[in-house]
Design an enzyme around this catalytic site. Structure first.
Site, PDB file in Angstrom:
ATOM      1  N   HIS A 127      -1.753   0.605  -9.893  1.00  0.00           N
ATOM      2  CA  HIS A 127      -2.386  -0.335  -8.954  1.00  0.00           C
ATOM      3  C   HIS A 127      -3.003  -1.531  -9.706  1.00  0.00           C
ATOM      4  CE1 HIS A 127      -4.235  -0.621  -4.680  1.00  0.00           C
ATOM      5  NE2 HIS A 127      -4.181  -1.818  -5.223  1.00  0.00           N
ATOM      6  N   ARG A 164       0.857  -1.186   0.000  1.00  0.00           N
ATOM      7  CA  ARG A 164       0.000   0.000   0.000  1.00  0.00           C
ATOM      8  C   ARG A 164       0.895   1.238   0.000  1.00  0.00           C
ATOM      9  NH1 ARG A 164      -3.836  -2.420  -1.594  1.00  0.00           N
ATOM     10  NH2 ARG A 164      -5.787  -2.811  -0.527  1.00  0.00           N
TER      11      ARG A 164
HETATM   12  C1  GLV Z   1      -5.540  -4.789  -4.078  1.00  0.00           C
HETATM   13  O1  GLV Z   1      -4.839  -3.894  -3.808  1.00  0.00           O
HETATM   14  C2  GLV Z   1      -6.361  -5.491  -3.132  1.00  0.00           C
HETATM   15  O2  GLV Z   1      -6.426  -5.073  -1.971  1.00  0.00           O
HETATM   16  O3  GLV Z   1      -6.975  -6.496  -3.535  1.00  0.00           O
END
Ligand code: GLV
Length: 316
Positions: A279, A231
């Site tokens: 992401h 994260r």
């Molecule tokens: C991706 O970042 C998730 O939390 O699945």
């Protein structure tokens, strides 16, 4: 005979159209999930299907008993001021997602290890110049985290022959042969010491925030690479820039950020030493998400154990 009303849920996200992504795969007469604007009786809503919900998103539903993340991470739900302790938090656990994560991490390690940037530059200039090689086991990969994602990453890199250090909360019951596990308060530092690659797959909790910092980078081999797929809040951004300036880090792959989407004027975009992706290191599959949301909603309705609930005290 009239059928009982379906258990009612709502999609809550500030950044994604969850109905568009997951609605198609939902095929259950007894579970109904609506967009907030479709809800006519907010008191009847028992659960929420979430990704990055807005600050006020839960306020309209006084009888909400469950908030389920469509992803593996539940940090946004655990920290959400609109969710009281009475609301159970659950997450999707998708084995395909772990495989995707492992592929992304292995791709990035190999990209650096086999010097693909240099090879591609040579190819552009029609230069035939083989690059030196060394045995993969001479390169040390430190993996922070040994959950579902971490284990898949470790297994993939193990198959590729790298020497692997893992930082984890407790020694695994079934350790992978030749992998060195580090536990305790200094686990991250111990695992990172002398590593050429640092891969972060930790969940975000109070104790893991800001773990990717100057002190940790200092223990890596000079010219190491960071692969950040946890994260954004794990990384102290100014420490990364400092480590790149001094050469302690030769580069980094960043898939997650403190602010997503990464703002257009963020200095990371123009830094040639960074490989940036939006992401996408992994995602859960819509059919698995819907299957597990339906399973969890039914368990909530029937009062049976919620297999996918997370332990709030642990943070994942
Ligand atoms: C991706 O970042 C998730 O939390 O699945």
């Amino acid at each position: 005979m009239t059928r009982p009303a379906p258990i009612l849920g709502v999609y809550l996200s500030e950044t994604l159209d969850l109905k568009e992504i997951y609605g198609q795969a939902l095929d259950a007469d007894d579970v109904l999930i609506l967009q907030p604007e479709q809800v006519t009786d907010p008191e009847a809503v028992k659960f929420a299907v979430c990704w990055a919900p807005g600050a006020q998103d839960f306020a309209a539903y006084p009888n909400l008993a469950l908030a389920m993340s469509v992803g593996a991470g539940v940090d946004a739900l655990l920290a959400h001021p609109g969710l009281t302790d009475e609301v159970t938090i659950a997450r999707v656990r998708d084995p395909h997602q772990a495989a995707l994560m492992a592929g992304y991490a292995a791709h990035e390690v190999l990209h650096y290890e086999r010097e693909f940037d240099g090879l591609m530059q040579n190819a552009k200039d029609a230069i035939w110049r083989p690059l030196p090689m060394h045995a993969p086991e001479r390169s040390v990969v430190a993996v922070l985290g040994n959950g579902t994602m971490g284990q898949a990453v470790i297994e993939a890199l193990k198959v590729l022959g790298f020497t692997i250090h893992v930082a984890c909360r407790s020694k695994p019951d079934a350790p992978i042969g030749d992998v060195t596990y580090f536990t305790g308060d200094a686990a991250n530092k111990d695992a990172a010491k002398g590593a050429d690659y640092l891969i972060n797959v930790l969940p975000l909790t109070n104790t893991t925030e800001n773990v990717l910092n100057s002190e940790l980078f200092a223990g890596l081999n000079t010219g190491a690479r960071l692969i950040q797929i946890g994260r954004g809040e794990h990384l102290v951004e100014s420490d990364l820039l400092k480590a790149l300036e001094t050469g302690q880090l030769a580069g980094a792959t960043l898939d997650v950020f403190r602010t997503e989407p990464l703002p257009r004027d963020h200095p990371f975009w123009s830094d040639k030493r960074l490989r940036i992706t939006p992401h996408i290191a992994s995602d859960s599959m819509p059919e698995i998400v819907t299957e597990q949301v339906v399973e969890t909603a039914r368990a909530l309705r029937d009062g049976t154990p919620l297999r996918l609930a997370v332990a709030r005290s642990q943070g994942y």
